[in-house]
Design a protein around this motif. Structure first.
Motif, PDB file in Angstrom:
ATOM      1  N   UNK A 185     129.098  31.527  12.104  1.00  0.00           N
ATOM      2  CA  UNK A 185     129.225  31.129  10.707  1.00  0.00           C
ATOM      3  C   UNK A 185     127.954  31.580   9.994  1.00  0.00           C
ATOM      4  N   UNK A 186     128.013  32.754   9.347  1.00  0.00           N
ATOM      5  CA  UNK A 186     126.815  33.300   8.685  1.00  0.00           C
ATOM      6  C   UNK A 186     126.171  32.334   7.685  1.00  0.00           C
ATOM      7  N   UNK A 187     126.970  31.526   7.015  1.00  0.00           N
ATOM      8  CA  UNK A 187     126.402  30.581   6.038  1.00  0.00           C
ATOM      9  C   UNK A 187     125.422  29.624   6.710  1.00  0.00           C
ATOM     10  N   UNK A 188     125.698  29.227   7.943  1.00  0.00           N
ATOM     11  CA  UNK A 188     124.767  28.342   8.647  1.00  0.00           C
ATOM     12  C   UNK A 188     123.405  29.023   8.797  1.00  0.00           C
ATOM     13  N   UNK A 189     123.400  30.266   9.270  1.00  0.00           N
ATOM     14  CA  UNK A 189     122.143  30.996   9.452  1.00  0.00           C
ATOM     15  C   UNK A 189     121.375  31.087   8.133  1.00  0.00           C
ATOM     16  N   UNK A 190     122.080  31.469   7.082  1.00  0.00           N
ATOM     17  CA  UNK A 190     121.440  31.662   5.779  1.00  0.00           C
ATOM     18  C   UNK A 190     120.816  30.369   5.255  1.00  0.00           C
TER      19      UNK A 190
END
Length: 163
Positions: free
Chosen positions: A143-148
């Motif tokens: 989930x890229x949003x988590x990383x960001x």
């Protein structure tokens, strides 16, 4: 490090004050949490999770007379739907609760893993990349949003420390 109470899936002690894991069962509230010294429970499950048979809603906690032992709060999150405001808010909720706090989502992998990474940054002083890597190792859903958001939150925490 696993917290005492091996019966809880995906249980991880973040610090002395914060432990994350999966949806607790009745026996966890009655025995495991008492053994672990848990004082508060933050439920990150959303209304959409109510169809999950693992769900243990607040009214059942009250019916079993367990509400006197644990401060319970529901802060619904949806998988992958995060932003910096939500990150700040959920950490604020955790900080306001009596410690130690057990926080969970249904399976103890995605939402609770995201929140654990935020706590690693703020409470434990971890660099963002370490927190992101731990979350992704233990919770492989990409989930890229988590990383960001974790990286953005880490920058905010670093700015506050330097001022």
């Amino acid at each position: 490090r696993k917290a005492s109470g091996e019966s809880v899936k995906h249980c991880l002690k973040i610090s002395e004050d914060y432990i994350k894991g999966s949806q607790p069962r009745v026996s966890d509230y009655r025995e495991t949490f008492r053994f672990m010294g848990i004082r508060s429970v933050l439920d990150l499950c959303s209304p959409a999770d109510l169809v999950d048979p693992l769900r243990f809603p607040q009214h059942e906690i009250n019916a079993l007379g367990l509400a006197k032992q644990y401060a319970y709060r529901n802060y619904p999150m949806f998988v992958g739907e995060v932003d910096i405001d939500l990150a700040r808010a959920v950490i604020g909720v955790l900080e306001s609760m009596e410690k130690p706090v057990y926080f969970h989502c249904v399976r103890g992998r995605d939402r609770s893993g995201f929140v654990a990474a935020l706590l690693r940054v703020k409470v434990c002083g971890w660099p963002a990349d370490n927190a992101v890597n731990e979350r992704e190792r233990m919770h492989p859903l990409d989930i890229p949003a988590y990383r960001e958001v974790i990286r953005q939150y880490a920058k905010e925490c670093a700015c506050k420390k330097s001022t």
